[in-house]
Design a protein around this motif. Structure first.
Motif, mmCIF file in Angstrom:
data_model
loop_
_atom_site.group_PDB
_atom_site.id
_atom_site.type_symbol
_atom_site.label_atom_id
_atom_site.label_comp_id
_atom_site.label_asym_id
_atom_site.label_seq_id
_atom_site.Cartn_x
_atom_site.Cartn_y
_atom_site.Cartn_z
ATOM 1 N N ALA A 16 1.084 -1.100 0.088
ATOM 2 C CA ALA A 16 0.062 -0.059 0.004
ATOM 3 C C ALA A 16 0.884 1.278 -0.049
ATOM 4 O O ALA A 16 1.843 1.416 0.784
ATOM 5 N N VAL A 17 0.603 2.242 -0.902
ATOM 6 C CA VAL A 17 1.370 3.334 -1.004
ATOM 7 C C VAL A 17 0.726 4.812 -0.888
ATOM 8 O O VAL A 17 -0.557 4.602 -1.236
ATOM 9 N N ASP A 18 1.268 5.505 -0.092
ATOM 10 C CA ASP A 18 0.632 6.816 0.279
ATOM 11 C C ASP A 18 1.935 7.651 0.694
ATOM 12 O O ASP A 18 2.375 7.339 1.667
ATOM 13 N N PRO A 19 2.173 8.831 0.174
ATOM 14 C CA PRO A 19 3.404 9.673 0.478
ATOM 15 C C PRO A 19 3.533 9.997 1.959
ATOM 16 O O PRO A 19 4.463 10.097 2.646
ATOM 17 N N MET A 20 2.344 10.218 2.740
ATOM 18 C CA MET A 20 2.218 10.991 4.069
ATOM 19 C C MET A 20 1.633 9.839 4.936
ATOM 20 O O MET A 20 0.500 9.400 4.721
ATOM 21 N N LEU A 21 2.226 9.541 5.863
ATOM 22 C CA LEU A 21 1.531 8.804 7.240
ATOM 23 C C LEU A 21 1.540 9.733 8.415
ATOM 24 O O LEU A 21 2.560 9.966 9.146
ATOM 25 N N ALA A 22 0.374 10.535 8.355
ATOM 26 C CA ALA A 22 0.377 11.577 9.302
ATOM 27 C C ALA A 22 -0.451 10.927 10.692
ATOM 28 O O ALA A 22 0.307 10.501 11.592
ATOM 29 N N THR A 23 -1.758 11.176 10.689
ATOM 30 C CA THR A 23 -2.261 10.477 11.999
ATOM 31 C C THR A 23 -2.310 9.034 11.879
ATOM 32 O O THR A 23 -2.620 8.208 13.172
ATOM 33 N N GLY A 24 -2.383 8.507 10.699
ATOM 34 C CA GLY A 24 -2.548 6.871 10.602
ATOM 35 C C GLY A 24 -3.584 6.552 10.553
ATOM 36 O O GLY A 24 -3.871 5.274 9.969
ATOM 37 N N ASN A 25 -4.854 7.304 10.514
ATOM 38 C CA ASN A 25 -6.338 6.845 10.522
ATOM 39 C C ASN A 25 -6.350 6.512 9.259
ATOM 40 O O ASN A 25 -7.216 5.441 9.035
ATOM 41 N N SER A 26 -6.395 7.016 8.118
ATOM 42 C CA SER A 26 -6.423 6.620 6.827
ATOM 43 C C SER A 26 -5.721 5.553 6.395
ATOM 44 O O SER A 26 -6.386 4.582 5.736
ATOM 45 N N ARG A 86 2.524 -4.669 3.157
ATOM 46 C CA ARG A 86 3.656 -3.429 3.439
ATOM 47 C C ARG A 86 3.154 -2.123 3.117
ATOM 48 O O ARG A 86 2.235 -2.335 2.496
ATOM 49 N N PHE A 87 3.601 -1.293 3.948
ATOM 50 C CA PHE A 87 3.203 -0.003 3.756
ATOM 51 C C PHE A 87 4.315 0.972 3.356
ATOM 52 O O PHE A 87 5.489 0.863 4.093
ATOM 53 N N LEU A 88 4.067 1.663 2.364
ATOM 54 C CA LEU A 88 5.213 2.503 1.761
ATOM 55 C C LEU A 88 4.733 3.932 1.971
ATOM 56 O O LEU A 88 4.014 4.354 1.013
ATOM 57 N N CYS A 89 5.743 4.669 2.583
ATOM 58 C CA CYS A 89 5.440 6.356 2.446
ATOM 59 C C CYS A 89 6.574 7.089 2.246
ATOM 60 O O CYS A 89 7.751 6.379 2.695
ATOM 61 N N LEU A 90 6.441 8.379 1.985
ATOM 62 C CA LEU A 90 7.744 9.264 2.009
ATOM 63 C C LEU A 90 8.111 9.627 3.232
ATOM 64 O O LEU A 90 9.271 9.712 3.592
#
Length: 210
Positions: A130-140, A157-161
Motif C-alpha cells: 500500500a502506498v501513500d506519501p504521508m503517514l500523518a495521523t495514521g487513521n486513513s 507492506r506500507f510504503l510512504c515518503l
C-alpha cells in the motif's frame, strides 16, 4: 528505531527529499523527484519477495537462474497522493497488479471515509504494498489496511515518503503485522494534522492544486 519501521537513509533518497521539502520547488520538479524516490523506496520494500529458480539458456550454456516466485505482487494506491509513488514503482515492477483505495479525511474529526475501492483478485496469494506519501495521523492508512485485509490480503507492506511518530504508533497499534518503509520519520503533527516539518500537502504539491 521501531522494529516495524524501516527508514531508507540512502544518500540519494535524502538529497531528493530535501529538495521536495523546499517550498520553492515547482510542481514539475516535485512530481519528478517523487517518481525517482519511489523507485529507490520500491527497491527496499521488495527486498523480501520470494524467489525460485528456472532453467534458462544463456548464449554460452544452460543454468538454473533466480526468478520471482508466485503471483505478481499488488500495488495499492491510497488516493489521490498515492498515485505519485505508484508511477515510479510501476517503472520498476511493470507486471504488478494495481488497486486503488479512495479515502477522504473529515477536516473536523480527521476520521477517514471511503469513497472508492477496487483491488486485484487473489490478494491472499500476493505480496500487497500500500502506498501513500504521508503517514500523518495514521487513521486513513489504518482504515485502508483494514479494507485490504477484509479483501483477503495477508502479506501487506506500507510504503510512504514521510511518517509522523503519531502515524507510526497508530499503525503499529492497528496493524502490528504490517511493516512500514519510509524515507524519513519527522518530528510531530501540528494541530491541523500535518506532518512537521514535512513538505506541506503532498497531493496539492504533486498536482498543483490548493
Amino acid at each position: 528505531m521501531h522494529d516495524h519501521l524501516t527508514i531508507v537513509d540512502h544518500p540519494l533518497v535524502q538529497h531528493k527529499l530535501t529538495i521536495m521539502r523546499e517550498k520553492e520547488t515547482s510542481t514539475a520538479v516535485f512530481r519528478q523527484l517523487l517518481r525517482e524516490i519511489s523507485l529507490l523506496l520500491a527497491y527496499e520494500v521488495t527486498s523480501e519477495l520470494e524467489m525460485t529458480t528456472k532453467r534458462i539458456e544463456t548464449p554460452l550454456t544452460e543454468m538454473d537462474a533466480p526468478t520471482l516466485k508466485g503471483r505478481k505482487l499488488a500495488l495499492i494506491s491510497i488516493l489521490r497522493a498515492g498515485n505519485g509513488l505508484l508511477d515510479g514503482m510501476l517503472e520498476l515492477i511493470p507486471s504488478a497488479r494495481v488497486g486503488f483505495v479512495g479515502l477522504y479525511r473529515d477536516e473536523q474529526t480527521l476520521k477517514p471515509h471511503k469513497y472508492y475501492f477496487k483491488v486485484p483478485e487473489q490478494l491472499d496469494e500476493r505480496m500487497v504494498i500500500a502506498v501513500d506519501p504521508m503517514l500523518a495521523t495514521g487513521n486513513s492508512s489504518a482504515a485502508a489496511v483494514d479494507m485490504l485485509k477484509e479483501a483477503g490480503a495477508k502479506d501487506i507492506r506500507f510504503l510512504c515518503l514521510l511518517a509522523a511518530p503519531e502515524g507510526v504508533a497508530r499503525m503499529k497499534e492497528a496493524h502490528p503485522d504490517v511493516p512500514i518503509v519510509t524515507a524519513a520519520l519527522d518530528e510531530k503533527l501540528n494541530e491541523l494534522g500535518y506532518i512537521m516539518p514535512g513538505l506541506g500537502d503532498a497531493g496539492d504539491r504533486m498536482f498543483g492544486t490548493k
